[in-house]
Design an enzyme around this catalytic site. Structure first.
Site, PDB file in Angstrom:
ATOM      1  CE  LYS A 147     -28.486  21.222  -0.258  1.00  0.00           C
ATOM      2  NZ  LYS A 147     -29.180  22.081  -1.243  1.00  0.00           N
ATOM      3  CB  CYS A 153     -30.320  19.588  -3.837  1.00  0.00           C
ATOM      4  SG  CYS A 153     -29.975  20.258  -5.488  1.00  0.00           S
ATOM      5  CG  ASN A 195     -32.634  22.790   1.886  1.00  0.00           C
ATOM      6  OD1 ASN A 195     -33.646  22.097   1.818  1.00  0.00           O
ATOM      7  ND2 ASN A 195     -32.013  23.267   0.820  1.00  0.00           N
ATOM      8  CD  GLU A 210     -32.888  21.811  -2.481  1.00  0.00           C
ATOM      9  OE1 GLU A 210     -32.850  21.879  -3.728  1.00  0.00           O
ATOM     10  OE2 GLU A 210     -31.922  22.116  -1.757  1.00  0.00           O
TER      11      GLU A 210
HETATM   12  N1  CDV Z   1     -30.183  23.154  -4.524  1.00  0.00           N
HETATM   13  C1  CDV Z   1     -28.919  22.741  -4.777  1.00  0.00           C
HETATM   14  O1  CDV Z   1     -28.270  22.172  -3.895  1.00  0.00           O
HETATM   15  N2  CDV Z   1     -28.419  23.013  -6.001  1.00  0.00           N
HETATM   16  C2  CDV Z   1     -27.065  22.699  -6.393  1.00  0.00           C
HETATM   17  C3  CDV Z   1     -26.540  23.648  -7.427  1.00  0.00           C
HETATM   18  C4  CDV Z   1     -26.300  24.994  -6.926  1.00  0.00           C
HETATM   19  C5  CDV Z   1     -25.197  23.171  -7.986  1.00  0.00           C
HETATM   20  C6  CDV Z   1     -26.965  21.276  -6.942  1.00  0.00           C
HETATM   21  O2  CDV Z   1     -26.023  20.582  -6.542  1.00  0.00           O
HETATM   22  O3  CDV Z   1     -27.755  20.896  -7.803  1.00  0.00           O
END
Ligand code: CDV
Length: 296
Positions: free
Chosen positions: A124, A169, A107, A47
């Protein structure tokens, strides 16, 4: 005909705030070359792979971080990576901050095939963190200030001889991500992440970051009969330590490749996409066994 896809996960170490795009693209090109050397058909970057994780800082103006966003893809700085794909036949999946011509910030992931063409784009869906300045935190997680939630949702792309989905993520923590992609027939899902080890809303979760990372991706892989490729940007970036532990997971839920150290490196696995059917034609034959009529 077997459908073997050799996939690489190009884990990255920190990207400093003052590191130029040119310097970062050189790192990406080195990782891509490493993936080519081990026979990869496609390599997955994390990411926001072109910049530091800027949502950790508050700016009074919403456009205060716009220098971290890309207004076109490919652009002159990233073009050499696209040329590498076309020259070697090894595609890639690249995460970056996208500023659209009509002023939306996402994102984003793009999927680039072995001819150097963009064949898929994903924005995202699940945006974590907060939108307001919270100075009591040791660092901010202002994704909800700087990124909009994708209105498009999930999709799959036919590429590399299979059906490929993307997620970013925080998406990986949500069962809906994998199930929607599974219902669309995804055989491989590429997921980049930046996961700080310190979680301000509930620090009891801090020591569980690696466990939760594997838990959600392995469950998603198994319950939907798909390969999952999880790729970190980890290590200590601008004073904030993030999880590494990149991994490639088979439809059985087993980890078939894993990074054992942090920093820039490539792990890879030969993935037989027909293995997905061992699960989607048996235990997880959705058309026979799912009961959507009672899930309301
Ligand atoms: N970049 C992210 O999406 N990070 C989140 C954190 C903030 C919990 C994740 O789910 O890893």
């Amino acid at each position: 005909m077997t459908r073997i896809v050799t996939v690489g996960a190009a884990q990255m170490g920190p990207i400093a705030r003052d590191e130029s795009r040119e310097q970062v693209v050189e790192r990406l090109r080195r990782l891509h070359a490493e993936a080519v050397d081990v026979g990869c058909d496609v390599v997955v970057f994390p990411e926001l792979a072109l910049t530091t994780f800027f949502p950790r800082w508050y700016t009074p103006d919403l456009d205060g971080h716009d220098s971290y966003f890309e207004t076109s893809m490919p652009n002159d700085v990233v073009q050499p990576l696209f040329d590498d794909a076309a020259r070697t036949g090894c595609g890639f999946c690249l995460g970056y901050a996208e500023l659209t011509s009509d002023g939306h910030r996402f994102n984003t992931y793009v999927l680039v095939d072995g001819t150097g063409a963009i064949v898929g784009r994903y924005r995202k869906v699940h945006i974590p963190g907060h939108a307001d300045h919270q100075p009591e935190r040791p660092f901010q997680h202002l994704e909800r200030r700087y990124f909009e939630e994708s209105p498009d949702g999930f999709g799959v792309v036919n590429a590399f001889g299979g059906s490929v989905g993307m997620a970013i993520c925080n998406d990986r923590r949500w069962p809906e991500t994998y199930r929607v992609l599974g219902l669309l027939g995804a055989e491989m899902v590429f997921i980049g992440y930046n996961t700080p080890l310190y979680y301000a809303p509930d620090p009891d979760q801090n020591p569980l970051q690696s466990f939760h990372n594997n838990l959600v991706m392995a469950a998603g892989a198994y319950q939907n009969g798909m390969f999952v490729v999880g790729v970190a940007k980890g290590g200590i970036e601008e004073g904030v330590e993030s999880l590494s532990h990149s991994q490639i997971i088979a439809p059985s839920g087993q980890v078939i490749a894993q990074a054992t150290v942090s920093g820039d490196l490539v792990i890879s696995a030969r993935c037989d996409l027909d293995l997905c059917r061992h699960y989607t034609d048996t235990l997880f034959d959705f058309s026979t066994y799912r009961r959507p009529e009672v899930y309301g």
